[in-house]
Design a protein around this motif. Structure first.
Motif, PDB file in Angstrom:
ATOM      1  N   THR A  33       3.041  17.020 -14.969  1.00  0.00           N
ATOM      2  CA  THR A  33       3.773  17.298 -16.203  1.00  0.00           C
ATOM      3  C   THR A  33       5.244  16.963 -15.980  1.00  0.00           C
ATOM      4  N   GLU A  34       5.975  16.822 -17.078  1.00  0.00           N
ATOM      5  CA  GLU A  34       7.397  16.486 -16.970  1.00  0.00           C
ATOM      6  C   GLU A  34       8.157  17.556 -16.193  1.00  0.00           C
ATOM      7  N   ALA A  35       7.785  18.825 -16.422  1.00  0.00           N
ATOM      8  CA  ALA A  35       8.464  19.921 -15.722  1.00  0.00           C
ATOM      9  C   ALA A  35       8.242  19.837 -14.214  1.00  0.00           C
ATOM     10  N   TRP A  36       6.990  19.615 -13.810  1.00  0.00           N
ATOM     11  CA  TRP A  36       6.695  19.493 -12.380  1.00  0.00           C
ATOM     12  C   TRP A  36       7.392  18.270 -11.781  1.00  0.00           C
ATOM     13  N   SER A  37       7.362  17.142 -12.474  1.00  0.00           N
ATOM     14  CA  SER A  37       7.982  15.917 -11.976  1.00  0.00           C
ATOM     15  C   SER A  37       9.477  16.109 -11.754  1.00  0.00           C
ATOM     16  N   ASN A  38      10.134  16.734 -12.736  1.00  0.00           N
ATOM     17  CA  ASN A  38      11.582  16.931 -12.633  1.00  0.00           C
ATOM     18  C   ASN A  38      11.938  17.850 -11.467  1.00  0.00           C
ATOM     19  N   VAL A  39      11.182  18.935 -11.344  1.00  0.00           N
ATOM     20  CA  VAL A  39      11.487  19.901 -10.284  1.00  0.00           C
ATOM     21  C   VAL A  39      11.186  19.312  -8.901  1.00  0.00           C
ATOM     22  N   LEU A  40      10.048  18.623  -8.762  1.00  0.00           N
ATOM     23  CA  LEU A  40       9.719  18.028  -7.463  1.00  0.00           C
ATOM     24  C   LEU A  40      10.707  16.918  -7.102  1.00  0.00           C
ATOM     25  N   GLY A  41      11.215  16.205  -8.111  1.00  0.00           N
ATOM     26  CA  GLY A  41      12.239  15.198  -7.849  1.00  0.00           C
ATOM     27  C   GLY A  41      13.507  15.826  -7.306  1.00  0.00           C
ATOM     28  N   ALA A  42      13.912  16.944  -7.917  1.00  0.00           N
ATOM     29  CA  ALA A  42      15.097  17.656  -7.441  1.00  0.00           C
ATOM     30  C   ALA A  42      14.870  18.237  -6.048  1.00  0.00           C
ATOM     31  N   TYR A  43      13.650  18.719  -5.811  1.00  0.00           N
ATOM     32  CA  TYR A  43      13.333  19.304  -4.499  1.00  0.00           C
ATOM     33  C   TYR A  43      13.349  18.232  -3.411  1.00  0.00           C
ATOM     34  N   GLU A  44      12.856  17.051  -3.757  1.00  0.00           N
ATOM     35  CA  GLU A  44      12.890  15.943  -2.801  1.00  0.00           C
ATOM     36  C   GLU A  44      14.325  15.626  -2.402  1.00  0.00           C
ATOM     37  N   GLN A  45      15.219  15.601  -3.387  1.00  0.00           N
ATOM     38  CA  GLN A  45      16.630  15.350  -3.092  1.00  0.00           C
ATOM     39  C   GLN A  45      17.198  16.443  -2.195  1.00  0.00           C
ATOM     40  N   HIS A  46      16.808  17.681  -2.458  1.00  0.00           N
ATOM     41  CA  HIS A  46      17.252  18.808  -1.626  1.00  0.00           C
ATOM     42  C   HIS A  46      16.798  18.631  -0.172  1.00  0.00           C
ATOM     43  N   LEU A  47      15.528  18.252   0.004  1.00  0.00           N
ATOM     44  CA  LEU A  47      14.990  18.087   1.355  1.00  0.00           C
ATOM     45  C   LEU A  47      15.693  16.962   2.105  1.00  0.00           C
ATOM     46  N   ARG A  48      16.006  15.890   1.395  1.00  0.00           N
ATOM     47  CA  ARG A  48      16.645  14.735   2.035  1.00  0.00           C
ATOM     48  C   ARG A  48      18.130  14.963   2.283  1.00  0.00           C
ATOM     49  N   ALA A  49      18.830  15.386   1.246  1.00  0.00           N
ATOM     50  CA  ALA A  49      20.290  15.448   1.323  1.00  0.00           C
ATOM     51  C   ALA A  49      20.822  16.727   1.958  1.00  0.00           C
ATOM     52  N   GLU A  50      20.226  17.865   1.599  1.00  0.00           N
ATOM     53  CA  GLU A  50      20.750  19.141   2.081  1.00  0.00           C
ATOM     54  C   GLU A  50      20.108  19.589   3.388  1.00  0.00           C
ATOM     55  N   ARG A  51      18.796  19.417   3.489  1.00  0.00           N
ATOM     56  CA  ARG A  51      18.121  19.833   4.725  1.00  0.00           C
ATOM     57  C   ARG A  51      18.025  18.702   5.732  1.00  0.00           C
ATOM     58  N   ASP A  52      18.299  17.481   5.303  1.00  0.00           N
ATOM     59  CA  ASP A  52      18.335  16.319   6.201  1.00  0.00           C
ATOM     60  C   ASP A  52      17.031  16.157   6.980  1.00  0.00           C
ATOM     61  N   LEU A  53      15.902  16.341   6.274  1.00  0.00           N
ATOM     62  CA  LEU A  53      14.600  16.195   6.919  1.00  0.00           C
ATOM     63  C   LEU A  53      14.221  14.725   7.040  1.00  0.00           C
ATOM     64  N   SER A  54      13.350  14.426   7.979  1.00  0.00           N
ATOM     65  CA  SER A  54      12.877  13.065   8.155  1.00  0.00           C
ATOM     66  C   SER A  54      12.005  12.657   6.979  1.00  0.00           C
ATOM     67  N   ALA A  55      11.816  11.361   6.812  1.00  0.00           N
ATOM     68  CA  ALA A  55      10.975  10.852   5.728  1.00  0.00           C
ATOM     69  C   ALA A  55       9.552  11.395   5.855  1.00  0.00           C
ATOM     70  N   HIS A  56       9.065  11.529   7.080  1.00  0.00           N
ATOM     71  CA  HIS A  56       7.715  12.052   7.318  1.00  0.00           C
ATOM     72  C   HIS A  56       7.601  13.503   6.845  1.00  0.00           C
ATOM     73  N   SER A  57       8.606  14.331   7.170  1.00  0.00           N
ATOM     74  CA  SER A  57       8.575  15.736   6.773  1.00  0.00           C
ATOM     75  C   SER A  57       8.668  15.881   5.259  1.00  0.00           C
ATOM     76  N   VAL A  58       9.524  15.074   4.635  1.00  0.00           N
ATOM     77  CA  VAL A  58       9.666  15.122   3.176  1.00  0.00           C
ATOM     78  C   VAL A  58       8.344  14.760   2.509  1.00  0.00           C
ATOM     79  N   ARG A  59       7.716  13.718   3.014  1.00  0.00           N
ATOM     80  CA  ARG A  59       6.429  13.268   2.465  1.00  0.00           C
ATOM     81  C   ARG A  59       5.363  14.369   2.611  1.00  0.00           C
ATOM     82  N   ALA A  60       5.358  15.065   3.739  1.00  0.00           N
ATOM     83  CA  ALA A  60       4.379  16.129   3.970  1.00  0.00           C
ATOM     84  C   ALA A  60       4.589  17.278   2.979  1.00  0.00           C
ATOM     85  N   TYR A  61       5.849  17.689   2.796  1.00  0.00           N
ATOM     86  CA  TYR A  61       6.138  18.755   1.834  1.00  0.00           C
ATOM     87  C   TYR A  61       5.684  18.366   0.431  1.00  0.00           C
ATOM     88  N   LEU A  62       6.025  17.155   0.010  1.00  0.00           N
ATOM     89  CA  LEU A  62       5.698  16.732  -1.351  1.00  0.00           C
ATOM     90  C   LEU A  62       4.189  16.607  -1.552  1.00  0.00           C
TER      91      LEU A  62
END
Length: 311
Positions: free
Chosen positions: A10-39
């Motif tokens: 849904t649009e709500a899930w897509s928007n929130v998961l998109g923001a969460y992905e940015q959080h994992l990459r930019a703020e938590r500085d996780l590896s691409a593998h870890s981000v992919r696993a979370y998502l």
């Protein structure tokens, strides 16, 4: 629709998961593998929540989360997988509440399923020696590739570093005079790991005689190269370990992580203290390292049963 990955969020899930992905990459500085696993975990949750009519992450409840984990269990997911999924959900719902995307933290009461930790398989010292001797004996026939493979095996066993850490090594990460390698581990934490003379000799031989044969403009500063001259990838390293171990009669079929387990086990059996092994392996928690004490105890017990007349 696949039970693991939704065909359409849904649009709500897509928007929130998109923001969460940015959080994992930019703020938590996780590896691409870890981000992919979370998502991946959260897409599975979104799929299940959608079937229950929860079209917005803000509507998640503890009941929804428990229903999702129970569903995964009925699908035959391992306890380790369930524990990881539970952790992913709890971290996500805490973020939802902290950022005002949900009124409350739905996962605060979620308890991780207890996971059964199997003891890692490790090679014996005899098997390690046979592996390295066989690779050395094959140098005449294997040429440049043999020099590279020997250096990879020696360094993996000497340091216990992860395959991702190995392939990410640059030449400047090696302090060749002090025999220390600088490694960028999980969470981008840097550590220095010593290695011994046999690994040093193999690495020097590779750098001086083998690497120049494969190096191209695409090589950059990478220590280990693939056959086309670019930085070697983890799959190629796994293939190297599997193929070389196949030449050792009776040895278990292990990958690079098996050599990491082996290095840790042999360090403890040789008298290294647990804290030192934790630092070498780059474990965030001492509890993760403690499993190798169980491995050592199991090996001692097996040796006792085989050797003692009243075992």
């Amino acid at each position: 629709m696949n039970d693991e990955t939704p065909d359409d969020l849904t649009e709500a899930w897509s928007n929130v998961l998109g923001a969460y992905e940015q959080h994992l990459r930019a703020e938590r500085d996780l590896s691409a593998h870890s981000v992919r696993a979370y998502l991946t975990d959260l897409q599975s949750l979104a799929s299940h929540a959608g079937r229950l009519g929860v079209d917005d992450p803000a509507g998640l409840t503890i009941r929804t989360l428990r229903s999702w984990l129970a569903h995964l269990q009925t699908m035959g997911k391992a306890r380790t997988t369930l524990a990881r999924r539970s952790t992913s959900a709890r971290v996500f719902t805490a973020w939802l509440a902290r950022t005002g995307r949900a009124d409350a933290d739905a996962g605060a009461l979620l308890v991780n399923p207890k996971s059964h930790r199997e003891l890692p398989v490790a090679l014996s010292e005899t098997e390690v020696r046979a592996l390295l001797d066989a690779t050395t004996d094959a140098l005449v026939d294997d040429g440049t590739r043999g020099l590279r493979d020997l250096a990879i095996l020696e360094l993996l066993y000497a340091t216990g570093i992860r395959v991702g850490e190995l392939v990410g090594l640059d030449v400047d990460d090696l302090d060749r005079s002090r025999r220390v390698v600088r490694v960028l581990g999980k969470g981008r934490k840097e550590r220095a790991v010593p290695y011994g003379l046999p690994a040093s000799d193999a690495v020097e031989l590779w750098l001086e005689r083998g690497r120049p044969e494969l190096a191209t403009e695409a090589s950059g500063p990478a220590v280990f190269l693939g056959t086309r001259g670019g930085r070697i990838d983890p799959r190629a390293v796994r293939r190297v370990v599997h193929e070389r171990l196949a030449a050792v009669e009776g040895a278990p079929d292990l990958g690079p992580h098996g050599l990491r387990h082996t290095a840790a086990t042999h360090l403890l059996e040789g008298g290294a203290d647990l804290r030192s092994v934790q630092e070498i392996l780059g474990h965030a928690s001492l509890g993760t390292t403690q499993i190798y004490t169980h491995v050592s105890n199991e090996r001692l017990r097996s040796a006792f049963k085989l050797a003692h007349p009243r075992a």
